[in-house]
Design a protein around this motif. Structure first.
Motif, PDB file in Angstrom:
ATOM      1  N   VAL A  82       0.825  -1.219  -0.024  1.00 49.32           N
ATOM      2  CA  VAL A  82      -0.109   0.092  -0.040  1.00 49.32           C
ATOM      3  C   VAL A  82       1.126   1.277  -0.025  1.00 49.32           C
ATOM      4  O   VAL A  82       0.387   2.116  -0.755  1.00 49.32           O
ATOM      5  N   GLN A  99      -5.516   9.121  -1.371  1.00 48.13           N
ATOM      6  CA  GLN A  99      -5.602   7.908  -0.265  1.00 48.13           C
ATOM      7  C   GLN A  99      -5.927   6.802  -0.889  1.00 48.13           C
ATOM      8  O   GLN A  99      -6.349   6.501  -2.018  1.00 48.13           O
ATOM      9  N   GLU A 101      -6.586   2.557  -0.446  1.00 43.95           N
ATOM     10  CA  GLU A 101      -7.022   1.649   0.799  1.00 43.95           C
ATOM     11  C   GLU A 101      -7.024   0.223  -0.163  1.00 43.95           C
ATOM     12  O   GLU A 101      -7.321   0.158  -0.907  1.00 43.95           O
ATOM     13  N   ASP A 103      -8.318  -3.725   0.681  1.00 42.53           N
ATOM     14  CA  ASP A 103      -9.211  -4.243   1.552  1.00 42.53           C
ATOM     15  C   ASP A 103      -8.643  -5.665   1.115  1.00 42.53           C
ATOM     16  O   ASP A 103      -9.291  -6.175   0.158  1.00 42.53           O
ATOM     17  N   VAL A 113      -7.179  -4.358   6.425  1.00 43.52           N
ATOM     18  CA  VAL A 113      -7.543  -3.294   5.520  1.00 43.52           C
ATOM     19  C   VAL A 113      -6.330  -2.543   5.806  1.00 43.52           C
ATOM     20  O   VAL A 113      -6.106  -2.033   7.051  1.00 43.52           O
ATOM     21  N   ARG A 115      -4.780   1.268   4.867  1.00 45.36           N
ATOM     22  CA  ARG A 115      -5.184   2.727   4.383  1.00 45.36           C
ATOM     23  C   ARG A 115      -3.888   3.777   4.312  1.00 45.36           C
ATOM     24  O   ARG A 115      -3.395   3.611   5.636  1.00 45.36           O
ATOM     25  N   SER A 117      -2.359   7.743   3.078  1.00 43.69           N
ATOM     26  CA  SER A 117      -2.728   8.908   2.467  1.00 43.69           C
ATOM     27  C   SER A 117      -1.687   9.935   2.465  1.00 43.69           C
ATOM     28  O   SER A 117      -0.617   9.848   3.010  1.00 43.69           O
TER      29      SER A 117
END
Length: 124
Positions: A82, A99, A101, A103, A113, A115, A117
């Motif tokens: 990520v 951002q 994300e 999952d 999950v 995330r 940004s």
């Protein structure tokens, strides 16, 4: 095969933002992301949700698809994938805010999950 070659040669192409003075958001869902677990080697599957407010450039959709598909045989953790994808997206298009994300599908009764940004989201 042409698909494998296209994925291997993938780069994040961008084009000029057609409305640089307007704050707006772009939402992109990539429901078939896959990479390999660095511990077991098993495939990990995730839905990626990218949301961003473009700066000077907008990312081209086919380029995103091919670039993301290049991770299918990479051994990488959920957290690193990520953050690395976000870094690459930011470097490509210099967004006002972005951002990402991921999952990940549950495996062994564990659902993750992640995330991350960049920047400050502006009211749109």
């Amino acid at each position: 095969m042409y698909g494998e070659r296209a994925i291997a040669e993938a780069s994040l192409l961008c084009f000029e933002n057609p409305r640089p003075g307007r704050v707006y958001e772009i939402s992109i869902t990539l429901p078939e992301f896959t990479c390999l677990c660095p511990f077991s080697g098993y495939p990990d599957f995730a839905t990626l949700q990218l949301l961003y407010q473009p700066g000077p450039r907008v990312m081209e959709l086919k380029a995103i698809k091919l670039y993301v598909n290049s991770y299918r045989d990479r051994t990488i953790s959920h957290e690193e994938v990520v953050n690395r994808l976000l870094d690459d997206f930011v470097a490509a298009c210099d967004p006002v805010w972005m951002q990402l994300e991921a999952d990940f599908n549950p495996r062994g009764n564990v659902h993750t999950v992640i995330r991350a940004s960049h920047g400050v989201r502006q009211p749109s």
